[in-house]
Write an enzyme that holds these catalytic residues in place. Structure first.
Site, short mmCIF file in Angstrom:
data_model
loop_
_atom_site.label_atom_id
_atom_site.label_comp_id
_atom_site.label_asym_id
_atom_site.label_seq_id
_atom_site.Cartn_x
_atom_site.Cartn_y
_atom_site.Cartn_z
CG HIS A 192 -94.64 14.23 -10.77
ND1 HIS A 192 -93.56 14.34 -10.75
CD2 HIS A 192 -95.07 12.88 -10.01
CE1 HIS A 192 -93.07 13.56 -11.08
NE2 HIS A 192 -93.54 11.84 -11.07
CG ASN A 211 -88.09 10.52 -25.72
OD1 ASN A 211 -89.17 10.15 -26.68
ND2 ASN A 211 -87.76 11.22 -25.61
N GLY A 261 -85.81 6.60 -24.38
CA GLY A 261 -84.62 7.36 -24.17
C GLY A 261 -85.28 8.21 -22.55
CB THR A 308 -83.00 11.47 -19.10
OG1 THR A 308 -83.17 12.82 -19.68
CG2 THR A 308 -82.32 10.47 -20.26
CG HIS A 323 -91.11 15.66 -20.44
ND1 HIS A 323 -90.29 14.70 -19.18
CD2 HIS A 323 -89.61 15.90 -21.36
CE1 HIS A 323 -88.84 13.69 -19.95
NE2 HIS A 323 -88.98 14.64 -21.22
P1 5GP Z 1 -86.02 13.42 -22.05
O1 5GP Z 1 -84.93 12.52 -22.72
O2 5GP Z 1 -86.24 12.51 -20.44
O3 5GP Z 1 -87.77 12.82 -23.25
O4 5GP Z 1 -86.56 14.24 -22.32
C1 5GP Z 1 -85.91 15.20 -20.24
C2 5GP Z 1 -85.43 16.95 -21.42
O5 5GP Z 1 -84.90 17.54 -20.62
C3 5GP Z 1 -84.34 17.03 -22.63
O6 5GP Z 1 -84.54 17.19 -23.95
C4 5GP Z 1 -82.75 17.77 -21.72
O7 5GP Z 1 -82.74 18.70 -22.54
C5 5GP Z 1 -83.75 18.17 -21.15
N1 5GP Z 1 -83.38 19.10 -19.39
C6 5GP Z 1 -82.88 18.28 -18.97
N2 5GP Z 1 -82.66 19.36 -17.82
C7 5GP Z 1 -83.34 20.34 -17.42
C8 5GP Z 1 -83.12 21.12 -17.28
O8 5GP Z 1 -82.39 21.92 -16.41
N3 5GP Z 1 -83.59 22.65 -18.08
C9 5GP Z 1 -84.16 22.48 -18.98
N4 5GP Z 1 -84.90 23.26 -19.52
N5 5GP Z 1 -84.56 21.21 -19.82
C10 5GP Z 1 -84.22 20.22 -18.98
ZN ZN Z 2 -92.69 16.46 -10.54
#
Ligand code: 5GP
Ligand code: ZN
Length: 113
Positions: free
Chosen positions: A45, A86, A92, A94, A99
């Site tokens: 993590h 990100n 952005g 989230t 990742h």
């Molecule tokens: P961020 O906006 O943080 O760069 O990307 C987070 C990504 O995680 C988003 O593209 C969103 O669709 C994906 N995501 C959020 N919750 C889940 C989940 O429960 N399962 C999967 N497979 N993707 C998720």
């Molecule tokens: Zn984690």
């Protein structure tokens, strides 16, 4: 600690696995922004790129090796793809488990910001 992606790694929350080894897990994004949209994450993590240090950065190089391998397997290595992470509010982010989005399979928007 409550972390969505740690729960996905542990199998407590289902995901569509694309790749796994001892240090990395990759799975399909639940809300794909392109025909190929895979999330590649370290099993350890780390909240974001802000947590990367000389002690843990080997996994980042490994994630890029996995990205290249998956791009080939998924047939987008020749057509092209993007690897994006990100970091923080302005970008952005989230989910606060580091990742890398692997995106391809269509002509991607060229705007970077
Ligand atoms: P961020 O906006 O943080 O760069 O990307 C987070 C990504 O995680 C988003 O593209 C969103 O669709 C994906 N995501 C959020 N919750 C889940 C989940 O429960 N399962 C999967 N497979 N993707 C998720
Ligand atoms: Zn984690």
């Amino acid at each position: 600690m409550d972390c969505l992606f740690c729960s996905i790694i542990k199998g407590e929350i289902p995901s569509t696995k694309v790749y796994e080894d001892e240090s990395v897990y990759a799975f399909k994004d639940i809300n794909p922004m392109a025909p190929v949209h895979v999330l590649i994450i370290p099993k350890v993590h780390l909240s974001s790129i802000n947590d990367v240090t000389v002690e843990n950065s080997a996994v980042i190089a490994h994630i890029y090796e996995v990205a290249a391998k998956l791009a080939k397997e998924l047939g987008i290595d020749e057509s092209g793809y993007r690897v994006v992470s990100n970091c923080g509010a302005d970008a952005g982010q989230t989910v606060f488990h580091l990742h890398f989005h692997l995106l391809g399979g269509k002509k991607l928007n060229v705007e970077m910001c």
